[in-house]
Design a protein around this motif. Structure first.
Motif, mmCIF file in Angstrom:
data_model
loop_
_atom_site.group_PDB
_atom_site.id
_atom_site.type_symbol
_atom_site.label_atom_id
_atom_site.label_comp_id
_atom_site.label_asym_id
_atom_site.label_seq_id
_atom_site.Cartn_x
_atom_site.Cartn_y
_atom_site.Cartn_z
ATOM 1 N N THR A 62 0.795 -1.259 0.008
ATOM 2 C CA THR A 62 -0.061 0.113 -0.022
ATOM 3 C C THR A 62 0.843 0.965 -0.276
ATOM 4 N N LEU A 63 2.042 1.147 0.679
ATOM 5 C CA LEU A 63 2.764 2.441 0.893
ATOM 6 C C LEU A 63 3.423 2.692 -0.388
ATOM 7 N N ILE A 64 3.893 1.679 -1.143
ATOM 8 C CA ILE A 64 4.384 1.686 -2.410
ATOM 9 C C ILE A 64 3.645 2.585 -3.512
ATOM 10 N N GLU A 65 2.402 1.890 -3.560
ATOM 11 C CA GLU A 65 1.322 2.159 -4.500
ATOM 12 C C GLU A 65 0.992 3.708 -4.342
ATOM 13 N N LEU A 66 0.862 3.989 -3.055
ATOM 14 C CA LEU A 66 0.222 5.352 -2.781
ATOM 15 C C LEU A 66 1.397 6.681 -2.963
ATOM 16 N N GLY A 67 2.648 6.190 -2.599
ATOM 17 C CA GLY A 67 3.809 6.921 -2.806
ATOM 18 C C GLY A 67 4.194 7.154 -4.168
ATOM 19 N N LEU A 68 4.001 6.074 -4.976
ATOM 20 C CA LEU A 68 4.193 6.214 -6.395
ATOM 21 C C LEU A 68 3.140 7.103 -7.089
ATOM 22 N N ALA A 69 2.084 7.136 -6.567
ATOM 23 C CA ALA A 69 0.703 7.945 -7.369
ATOM 24 C C ALA A 69 1.365 9.354 -6.981
ATOM 25 N N VAL A 70 1.732 9.910 -5.823
ATOM 26 C CA VAL A 70 2.095 11.240 -5.272
ATOM 27 C C VAL A 70 3.210 11.551 -6.068
ATOM 28 N N LEU A 285 12.875 2.432 4.139
ATOM 29 C CA LEU A 285 12.527 0.944 4.411
ATOM 30 C C LEU A 285 12.827 -0.004 3.262
ATOM 31 N N LEU A 286 12.961 0.458 2.033
ATOM 32 C CA LEU A 286 13.197 -0.599 1.000
ATOM 33 C C LEU A 286 14.721 -0.892 1.043
ATOM 34 N N ALA A 287 15.412 0.127 1.452
ATOM 35 C CA ALA A 287 16.834 -0.395 1.610
ATOM 36 C C ALA A 287 17.112 -1.225 2.834
ATOM 37 N N ALA A 288 16.290 -0.969 3.898
ATOM 38 C CA ALA A 288 16.566 -1.817 4.988
ATOM 39 C C ALA A 288 16.198 -3.256 4.819
ATOM 40 N N GLY A 289 15.153 -3.473 3.666
ATOM 41 C CA GLY A 289 14.806 -4.900 3.699
ATOM 42 C C GLY A 289 15.786 -5.726 2.665
ATOM 43 N N LEU A 290 16.890 -4.974 2.216
ATOM 44 C CA LEU A 290 17.490 -5.494 1.233
ATOM 45 C C LEU A 290 18.589 -6.537 1.661
ATOM 46 N N ASN A 291 18.692 -7.696 0.848
ATOM 47 C CA ASN A 291 19.366 -8.719 1.579
ATOM 48 C C ASN A 291 20.911 -8.503 0.985
ATOM 49 N N LEU A 292 21.726 -7.990 2.055
ATOM 50 C CA LEU A 292 23.127 -7.578 1.616
ATOM 51 C C LEU A 292 23.970 -8.656 1.324
ATOM 52 N N SER A 293 23.839 -9.793 2.130
ATOM 53 C CA SER A 293 24.708 -11.007 1.345
ATOM 54 C C SER A 293 24.402 -11.522 0.039
ATOM 55 N N LEU A 294 23.279 -11.337 -0.431
ATOM 56 C CA LEU A 294 22.880 -11.583 -1.905
ATOM 57 C C LEU A 294 23.611 -10.667 -2.709
ATOM 58 N N VAL A 344 11.270 5.265 -8.123
ATOM 59 C CA VAL A 344 10.275 4.571 -8.709
ATOM 60 C C VAL A 344 10.799 3.004 -9.438
ATOM 61 N N ALA A 345 11.953 3.247 -9.620
ATOM 62 C CA ALA A 345 12.569 1.922 -9.802
ATOM 63 C C ALA A 345 12.576 0.797 -8.860
ATOM 64 N N ALA A 346 13.052 1.371 -7.644
ATOM 65 C CA ALA A 346 13.228 0.641 -6.490
ATOM 66 C C ALA A 346 11.741 0.204 -5.933
ATOM 67 N N ALA A 347 10.810 1.246 -6.015
ATOM 68 C CA ALA A 347 9.686 0.708 -5.491
ATOM 69 C C ALA A 347 8.873 -0.320 -6.192
ATOM 70 N N ILE A 348 8.963 -0.025 -7.712
ATOM 71 C CA ILE A 348 8.560 -1.155 -8.383
ATOM 72 C C ILE A 348 9.255 -2.496 -8.367
ATOM 73 N N THR A 349 10.335 -2.473 -8.242
ATOM 74 C CA THR A 349 11.119 -3.712 -8.049
ATOM 75 C C THR A 349 10.888 -4.281 -6.835
ATOM 76 N N ALA A 350 10.535 -3.812 -5.615
ATOM 77 C CA ALA A 350 9.962 -4.350 -4.411
ATOM 78 C C ALA A 350 8.768 -4.758 -4.746
ATOM 79 N N LEU A 351 7.972 -3.986 -5.313
ATOM 80 C CA LEU A 351 6.594 -4.472 -5.296
ATOM 81 C C LEU A 351 6.607 -5.948 -6.337
ATOM 82 N N PHE A 352 7.332 -5.727 -7.431
ATOM 83 C CA PHE A 352 7.203 -6.990 -8.146
ATOM 84 C C PHE A 352 7.905 -8.344 -7.227
ATOM 85 N N SER A 353 8.997 -7.901 -6.549
ATOM 86 C CA SER A 353 9.403 -9.010 -5.755
ATOM 87 C C SER A 353 8.518 -9.732 -4.847
ATOM 88 N N ILE A 354 7.590 -8.854 -4.146
ATOM 89 C CA ILE A 354 6.616 -9.347 -3.250
ATOM 90 C C ILE A 354 5.734 -10.405 -4.023
#
Length: 619
Positions: A62-70, A285-294, A344-354
């Motif tokens: 929800t956050l990603i979608e609403l943020g992208l719209a704004v 938030l998106l950066a915090a969820g990154l798998n740094l080892s990967l 936008v690239a980061a948010a869409i990538t996180a959205l698609f990853s989910i």
């Protein structure tokens, strides 16, 4: 340390970090996205465990979608439609060819160097095609590019987000749908474009209709009403065609700005602040969820992909897009080496990853890691490269003859007209009558307070070569000069100062490298009253061969009572009068004066007397 389990605490920390990073980035002259990424990774599960991403995972979509719209609506509100029309052919080809070339070539390379399937590899190519206005805008401002490059880069960044996002959603459907046929790609894209543009046009007109009606009189409710309508439009468009809402909100913002609403600046300011907050929080938030080892595991692949994007794919796109345009070689080189990716690239990538994880599609984490490696590398490389590259290619702002006159009132209007023979002149003033008059004369003019950076942005101060601050307050003029220098990097700043203030504020004037306008104390009230009452006339004085003024500083010359120097024509170019201007043979001085105050005086500007080498003229 155990991670915090309360989602509220996670949100609060993310917001605090986003705002703090924004402030620090302003002082360090860095894109804020760099500090958002570093801070998010540092405080995330792979760092200090201050951000518990798992606790807020259900809300991330929800956050990603609403943020992208704004973000995209705010981009539409600030899209320079006039400049876009001038460079529309180049921008259009960049926006259409860029995502396709990047998807095919970038995706093909990823498939060749990894074990990812073709469909997932092409999805990667579509995702890294999405641009980054949140990165481009600070770069454009800080490097002061020439007008063509500035408008092309900002126009491309705004539009390619929506186009690239819609191409990405089509590729996502190919990945997750076994029965989706490749032949359906173009029809699907066409439908999404059609739905997005149609809904955006209708939605923008509806918003304008609501905001123009007198019943919505509460000015505080107008921005929030607009926000509610933006989110409603976004979701309605998505219900008609998946992800068409991205294009719809962008078009709606562009339609709304074309309606010339009286408080459009308030809307831009509100959306700009909200967009910055949402972007910062999302990135943390998106950066915090990154798998740094990967990410470390696939760093080599990411660097290779980035270098190919930087040195081969982007130059190929620019060459195809600029073919037949009026861009010169160095401008094309700069465009070819400037294409950062952003939120936008980061948010869409996180959205698609989910979505891919929910569908059980292999490779989603690798996809996300590689896209973020590209984003991080692009932000760092392009951010560091932008300024020295513009100097090396000589594509820095070519508007050194442009002038912004701030707070000049009636005298400022006369100064602008005197300068307009060979300069582009703009006005920023609180006087409604003056603004209307100069607008009727064909000048670009904005009513607003120059001490508010929002109005300096609206008048595009980052494009200006010279700022003249001539309000009735020396302190205000110096504060405006400081804003123009520190935040908008204006090369030349002139300030009008009252009696004695050039001595009192000598330290600040020196730090700003500002020049005292008119080479004499400026009495705003007197001169504006005389101009308003039409008691002033223009007169010209020429510096002839053998004149005692040749080689004299204007600050040392004697300016007759009742004379206000306006411009000096030197070697065919208009110059602004200031203390350090040195007279040469052939110079023409144009001044405003009271004819009755000049009785018995043969010349307006006189050489220094033997008793004094400083100017003593007063209004």
């Amino acid at each position: 340390m155990q991670p915090l389990i309360d989602p509220t605490e996670t949100f609060v920390i993310a917001v605090l970090l986003a705002v703090s990073a924004q402030v620090l980035a302003g002082h360090l002259r860095l894109p804020a996205i760099v500090l958002w990424l570093i801070g998010g990774m540092l405080l995330g599960p792979y760092g200090l465990h201050f951000l518990n991403i798992a606790a807020i995972q259900p809300a991330m979509l929800t956050l990603i979608e609403l943020g992208l719209a704004v973000v995209l609506f705010e981009g539409g509100l600030n899209l320079n439609l006039r400049a876009l029309r001038q460079q529309g052919w180049v921008v259009g080809r960049l926006v259409l060819l860029g995502p396709v070339f990047t998807m095919l070539l970038g995706g093909g390379l990823l498939h060749a160097i990894s074990n990812l399937n073709w469909d997932v590899s092409l999805l990667f190519g579509a995702l890294v095609a999405v641009g980054g206005p949140t990165v481009i805008m600070p770069i454009v401002r800080q490097t002061r590019l020439d007008r063509n490059l500035r408008h092309i880069l900002t126009g491309e960044a705004m539009l390619i987000d929506a186009v690239g996002a819609m191409l990405s959603i089509v590729m996502l459907q190919i990945v997750i749908s076994a029965d989706f046929k490749t032949a359906s790609i173009l029809p699907e894209l066409f439908i999404k474009f059609l739905v997005g543009i149609s809904c955006g046009w209708l939605g923008g007109r509806l918003m304008a209709l609501v905001l123009e009606k007198s019943w919505l009189r509460d000015t505080d409710l107008r921005p929030t009403t607009t926000l509610a309508l933006v989110w409603a439009l976004y979701h309605l468009s998505n219900h008609i065609s998946d992800q068409a809402g991205l294009m719809a909100v962008l078009i709606a913002g562009a339609v709304l700005q074309s309606k010339n609403l009286p408080d459009i600046q308030r809307l831009r300011h509100f959306k700009g602040n909200l967009s910055t907050l949402l972007v910062g929080m999302l990135f943390v938030l998106l950066a915090a969820g990154l798998n740094l080892s990967l990410m470390l595991q696939h760093l080599g692949q990411g660097i290779l992909l980035f270098l190919v994007l930087l040195l081969f794919i982007r130059p190929l796109i620019v060459a195809a897009s600029a073919l037949g345009s009026d861009l010169h070689v160095n401008q094309m080189k700069y465009l070819a080496l400037m294409a950062p990716r952003g939120v936008v690239a980061a948010a869409i990538t996180a959205l698609f990853s989910i979505i891919l994880n929910q569908q059980g599609i292999a490779g989603s984490e690798v996809l996300e890691a590689l896209v973020y490696i590209i984003i991080i590398l692009s932000v760092l490389v392009y951010g560091l490269l932008a300024s020295p590259l513009s100097r090396f290619l000589h594509v820095e702002g070519a508007d050194e003859r442009s002038v912004l006159i701030i707070g000049g009132g009636q005298v400022g209007a006369e100064l602008g007209r005197a300068l307009s023979d060979d300069r582009e002149v703009r006005f920023l003033d609180l006087n409604t009558e003056v603004i209307k008059n100069v607008q009727r004369s064909g000048f670009e003019a904005v009513r607003g307070n120059a001490l508010d950076p929002m109005y300096m942005e609206i008048v595009h101060a980052e494009e200006i070569g010279t700022v003249v601050a001539m309000t009735g307050s020396s302190d205000h003029n110096l504060l405006i000069a400081q804003l123009a220098r520190d935040d908008f990097h204006v090369p030349e700043v002139y300030v009008a100062l009252q009696q004695g203030d050039e001595v009192k504020q000598a330290g600040l004037i020196h730090r700003l490298s500002a020049r005292r306008m008119f080479a004499k104390p400026y009495t705003f009230t007197y001169w504006n009253d005389q101009a308003y009452r039409r008691r002033l006339v223009f007169e010209t004085q020429c510096i002839e061969t053998g004149s005692p003024l040749i080689g004299v500083r204007l600050g040392d010359a004697r300016i007759a009572h009742g004379v206000q120097p306006m411009v000096i024509i030197c070697a065919g170019k208009t110059q602004l009068p200031h203390d350090d201007f040195v007279f040469s043979e052939g110079d023409e001085i144009k001044a405003l004066l009271r004819p009755d105050r000049m009785q018995g005086v043969k010349q307006m500007i006189l050489p220094p007397s033997s008793a004094s080498r400083t100017a003593t003229g007063h209004a």
